[in-house]
Scaffold this motif. Structure first.
Motif, PDB file in Angstrom:
ATOM      1  N   PRO A   1       0.810  -1.228   0.000  1.00 19.56           N
ATOM      2  CA  PRO A   1       0.000   0.000   0.000  1.00 19.56           C
ATOM      3  C   PRO A   1       0.841   1.275   0.000  1.00 19.56           C
ATOM      4  CG  PRO A   1      -0.798  -1.564   1.649  1.00 19.56           C
ATOM      5  CD  PRO A   1       0.505  -2.092   1.157  1.00 19.56           C
ATOM      6  N   GLY A   2       1.971   1.236   0.721  1.00 19.97           N
ATOM      7  CA  GLY A   2       2.803   2.426   0.797  1.00 19.97           C
ATOM      8  C   GLY A   2       2.181   3.546   1.604  1.00 19.97           C
ATOM      9  N   SER A   3       1.140   3.232   2.378  1.00 23.96           N
ATOM     10  CA  SER A   3       0.458   4.240   3.193  1.00 23.96           C
ATOM     11  C   SER A   3       0.613   3.892   4.670  1.00 23.96           C
ATOM     12  CB  SER A   3      -1.023   4.306   2.811  1.00 23.96           C
ATOM     13  OG  SER A   3      -1.634   3.041   3.008  1.00 23.96           O
ATOM     14  N   LYS A   4       0.273   4.829   5.510  1.00 23.22           N
ATOM     15  CA  LYS A   4       0.441   4.650   6.957  1.00 23.22           C
ATOM     16  C   LYS A   4      -0.854   4.156   7.586  1.00 23.22           C
ATOM     17  CE  LYS A   4       2.930   7.583   9.192  1.00 23.22           C
ATOM     18  NZ  LYS A   4       3.410   8.811   9.831  1.00 23.22           N
ATOM     19  N   ASP A   5      -0.724   3.172   8.467  1.00 23.13           N
ATOM     20  CA  ASP A   5      -1.848   2.710   9.284  1.00 23.13           C
ATOM     21  C   ASP A   5      -1.779   3.465  10.605  1.00 23.13           C
ATOM     22  OD1 ASP A   5      -3.737   1.430  10.821  1.00 23.13           O
ATOM     23  OD2 ASP A   5      -3.241  -0.575  10.091  1.00 23.13           O
ATOM     24  N   THR A   6      -2.648   4.446  10.752  1.00 22.21           N
ATOM     25  CA  THR A   6      -2.602   5.313  11.932  1.00 22.21           C
ATOM     26  C   THR A   6      -3.218   4.675  13.166  1.00 22.21           C
ATOM     27  OG1 THR A   6      -4.669   6.353  11.240  1.00 22.21           O
ATOM     28  CG2 THR A   6      -2.617   7.378  10.497  1.00 22.21           C
ATOM     29  N   ARG A   7      -3.818   3.487  12.997  1.00 23.50           N
ATOM     30  CA  ARG A   7      -4.422   2.820  14.152  1.00 23.50           C
ATOM     31  C   ARG A   7      -3.372   2.205  15.065  1.00 23.50           C
ATOM     32  NH1 ARG A   7      -7.987  -1.161  10.571  1.00 23.50           N
ATOM     33  NH2 ARG A   7      -5.864  -1.345   9.693  1.00 23.50           N
ATOM     34  N   ILE A   8      -2.217   1.907  14.505  1.00 25.95           N
ATOM     35  CA  ILE A   8      -1.179   1.169  15.230  1.00 25.95           C
ATOM     36  C   ILE A   8       0.029   2.075  15.432  1.00 25.95           C
ATOM     37  CG2 ILE A   8       0.346  -0.835  15.159  1.00 25.95           C
ATOM     38  CD1 ILE A   8      -1.764  -2.184  13.357  1.00 25.95           C
ATOM     39  N   VAL A   9       0.568   2.071  16.634  1.00 33.22           N
ATOM     40  CA  VAL A   9       1.759   2.861  16.973  1.00 33.22           C
ATOM     41  C   VAL A   9       2.804   1.919  17.565  1.00 33.22           C
ATOM     42  CG1 VAL A   9       2.703   4.705  18.411  1.00 33.22           C
ATOM     43  CG2 VAL A   9       0.448   4.975  17.343  1.00 33.22           C
ATOM     44  N   ILE A  10       4.046   2.125  17.164  1.00 39.40           N
ATOM     45  CA  ILE A  10       5.153   1.323  17.692  1.00 39.40           C
ATOM     46  C   ILE A  10       5.942   2.170  18.688  1.00 39.40           C
ATOM     47  CG2 ILE A  10       7.331   0.175  17.116  1.00 39.40           C
ATOM     48  CD1 ILE A  10       6.053  -0.566  14.426  1.00 39.40           C
ATOM     49  N   VAL A  11       5.996   1.719  19.928  1.00 37.39           N
ATOM     50  CA  VAL A  11       6.842   2.360  20.939  1.00 37.39           C
ATOM     51  C   VAL A  11       8.208   1.682  20.854  1.00 37.39           C
ATOM     52  CG1 VAL A  11       7.218   2.717  23.390  1.00 37.39           C
ATOM     53  CG2 VAL A  11       4.931   3.024  22.412  1.00 37.39           C
ATOM     54  N   ASP A  12       9.175   2.452  20.459  1.00 33.00           N
ATOM     55  CA  ASP A  12      10.467   1.902  20.047  1.00 33.00           C
ATOM     56  C   ASP A  12      11.534   2.123  21.117  1.00 33.00           C
ATOM     57  OD1 ASP A  12      12.524   0.870  18.585  1.00 33.00           O
ATOM     58  OD2 ASP A  12      12.644   2.529  17.159  1.00 33.00           O
TER      59      ASP A  12
END
Length: 707
Positions: free
Chosen positions: A51-62
């Motif tokens: 897709p090359g798009s961002k899934d804003t539902r998910i966040v990664i705490v890095d």
């Protein structure tokens, strides 16, 4: 080739190729190269459809390198992780938090972390192991269902004998948990993640599936033919799985904080309270690490180095959308049927077609196979094998083309293999048009040799972490090599932070000296972009020192029985290396030997620098430097060169007064010139004459006793 021989070749190739491909498709004899080809096709399909798009539902705490630098090295104490969890749940109001890490050993801070997790929407991670001596630590979560549930048509899953799960205190506080194992393919690339695994007679769920179920209100998971079904009231969600209980990872794009697929938040920023309250409200959060020292980096089809936590984020995103390719358990049957269909079509068409039309038919069949494969993948999400059918078609095509074409193609491929890493593609193509003329046997030729060394590397390396330093070096080598190849040069080798290249072989080039100097100027131009980036990051700039010399050398395949390479050797090579070392002495970026200047003649302006005698040579050589185009285009460039030549001539006559007079004018009127360092250096040498005069018979040559 006679018509009878061609007909025989058709049938022999068709029968032999079909037998080999059927053995591979049925699993009797797995051919490694066909497996790799299918994997390459699978990767190409995936990259073409991300897709090359961002899934804003998910966040990664890095837990990234910055977090380790500011908070402390990994592993962190449980109290710190408790503070991170409290921040995510209480202040940030995350909807769900999954931990891509394992807590298999008891620590003093377990109680604090348990309090932070208790009653919160948290999913812990754990690791499965297999084989003799596999660990069995911690408390496993309850299974989804018993192994073998659903009968013969039910779901299957990989079996594991060991595990490293959360300690009892944490498992009781957060009973939802999922394993985070991957299933790398034969090439080590992670394309699939198991959603189900059998341990101790029960089928357990992965971290992504556990998060999906926890987010959806913990629907029941029921085994069905070809996968599982999540049921909650009247709602149903069917998830198709392969024969291993796995799902192809539906990668969204390039990984990492800059990949653009998911938002990344540094764990250090959370712990230090830098995010405003509620910034992660309603988000599905995965806590993991992209730091190299934590060793959770994977090789994937979309990136050679990819954070493991983002692999799980992609699976969760695909599950939420019902998106993801599938390699169904009937893939082998499909592959066998496809091979039989291809063989039948070829057997039907080839006897009725002339050779030229037969070639066209086989090509059309191959295109039809690819088109069918693409349609099944894009329209139905089916990742099915294609390599064996393409191989069968290709082998028949090769037979129809005739042994002459095959042998000629082999010669061309050999040239590409031998010289593809040395010379530009257009020169390889030129060589392929007449492959008999080219080989790797040693011969004597007049060539132009270039040595390029990175300056200020030590300071830059001290200011960058290893991963960023590696990326910078790779960019440097790539940019310099591109210019060498763009100017018809042959890459010889990388030597530490230096590059060696030559011009005039294996393809003869009457203008090899000119092309080498033009390449050097182009390489300097490419450094502007690299240094602009370093300046913006507050890092020291890097420079180049390039030495060029032309002369008779031995060129060819040289080395030992263990390792060989296409390279050059000879006195002209050694002199080019010495000339490169002198760029630091004279404060110029490029130095060109006398023989190179003679080969260029008047086609490129060069400025005389000095006459030197390098270590190991008795004969003096005059050095020159090419001005940059912007410098040579300045209105008073001619006057600057005239004054420099006057100073140089006076210096060689030991006329200090005249030389210093010319140098004074140069410093006053051309103080910002690219050659100002050269003027200053000559003035300093003349200033030492009163104490260290040159001998009376001095011929104006400067002698260097070291390399």
């Amino acid at each position: 080739m006679s018509a009878g021989a061609l007909r025989w070749l058709r049938w022999a190739l068709l029968g032999g190729a079909l037998a080999v491909c059927l053995m591979h498709a049925s699993g009797l004899v797995l051919l490694r190269f066909l497996q790799q080809l299918d994997l390459a096709i699978d990767d190409a399909r995936l990259r073409a459809t991300v897709p090359g798009s961002k899934d804003t539902r998910i966040v990664i705490v890095d837990v990234d390198d910055a977090s380790l630098a500011r908070i402390g090295r990994w592993p962190w104490p449980r109290e710190r992780l408790a503070a991170l969890a409290e921040e995510l749940f209480a202040r940030q109001r995350a909807a769900l938090v999954g931990f891509d890490m394992v807590f298999a050993e008891s620590e003093a801070g377990d109680a604090a972390l348990a309090r932070a997790l208790a009653g919160r929407p948290a999913v812990l991670g754990y690791f499965l192991a297999d084989g003799a001596g596999a660990p069995r630590a911690g408390t496993l979560p309850a299974p989804l269902f018993a192994a073998g549930a659903g009968g013969a048509g039910g779901v299957t899953a990989t079996r594991w004998s060991g595990y490293a799960a959360s300690v009892a205190t944490l498992a009781a506080a957060a009973p939802a948990a999922g394993f985070f194992n991957a299933l790398p393919d034969v090439d080590g690339v992670v394309r699939s993640l198991p959603l189900l695994a059998e341990v101790d007679g029960g089928v357990r769920e992965s971290l992504a599936l556990a998060m999906l179920r926890r987010h959806a209100g913990a629907p029941a998971a029921v085994p069905v033919a070809g996968g599982i079904e999540l049921r909650q009231g009247d709602q149903r969600l069917r998830i198709a799985l392969d024969a291993r209980g796995a799902l192809r990872v539906p990668y969204r794009g390039a990984g990492g904080p800059r990949g653009g697929s998911f938002d990344y938040v540094s764990a250090a920023d959370l712990l230090e309270g830098k995010l405003p309250p509620g910034a992660l409200a309603g988000k599905l959060v995965l806590v993991g690490s992209s730091a190299a020292g934590v060793f959770d980096l994977r090789s994937t089809p979309v990136a050679a180095v990819y954070p493991g936590v983002e692999v799980h984020a992609n699976v969760l995103s695909g599950l939420l959308d019902g998106r993801g390719p599938l390699a169904p358990d009937w893939s082998r049957g499909y592959e066998v049927a496809q091979l039989l269909m291809v063989a039948a079509l070829l057997a039907l068409l080839l006897p009725r077609l002339r050779p030229a039309r037969a070639i066209g038919a086989t090509l059309a069949l191959a295109l039809a196979l690819v088109a069918l494969d693409q349609w099944l993948y894009r329209a139905h999400g089916l990742a099915l094998p294609l390599a064996s059918a393409l191989l069968l078609t290709a082998l028949v095509y090769a037979g129809i083309s005739g042994w002459g074409t095959v042998l000629e193609g082999a010669r061309r491929r050999e040239l590409a293999r031998l010289f593809g890493t040395y010379v530009p593609p257009e020169l390889v193509a030129q060589m392929a048009r007449d492959p008999q003329r080219y080989g790797m046997q040693a011969e004597n030729r007049v060539l132009t040799i270039l040595f390029c060394d990175m300056r200020n590397f030590t300071r830059v390396s001290e200011a960058l972490p290893p991963e960023e330093l590696r990326a910078l070096i790779n960019r440097f080598f790539s940019a310099m090599t591109e210019e060498i190849r763009a100017h018809r040069g042959t890459l010889d080798k990388y030597i530490g932070d230096a590059i060696m290249a030559f011009w005039g072989a294996p393809v003869a080039d009457a203008d090899h000296a000119l092309h080498a100097v033009q390449a050097a100027l182009a390489m300097l131009g490419r450094m502007e972009g690299l240094n602009r980036e370093l300046r913006e990051r507050g890092l020291p700039e890097i420079g180049l020192g390039i030495g060029i010399n032309t002369g008779l050398v031995c060129v060819g395949d040289m080395g030992s029985d263990i390792r060989r390479s296409y390279t050059v050797m000879g006195d002209a090579v050694n002199l080019a290396s010495r000339v490169e070392a002198l760029t630091r002495v004279y404060g110029v970026d490029v130095l060109v030997g006398e023989a190179t200047r003679e080969a260029i003649a008047a086609r490129l302006p060069l400025i005389e620098v000095d006459r030197v005698r390098v270590k190991g040579k008795q004969q003096a050589v005059t050095l020159f430097t090419p001005p940059l185009q912007a410098h040579a285009a300045q209105p008073r460039y001619g006057e600057e060169v005239r004054l420099w030549n006057l100073a140089l001539a006076a210096y060689r006559r030991q006329d200090a007064e005249q030389a210093l007079t010319s140098l004074a004018v140069l410093r006053d009127e051309f103080g910002d010139s690219a050659l100002s360092g050269l003027y200053r250096q000559l003035g300093e040498r003349i200033a030492r004459w009163p104490e260290h005069p040159e001998p009376p018979d001095w011929d104006g040559t400067r002698t260097f006793d070291s390399k």
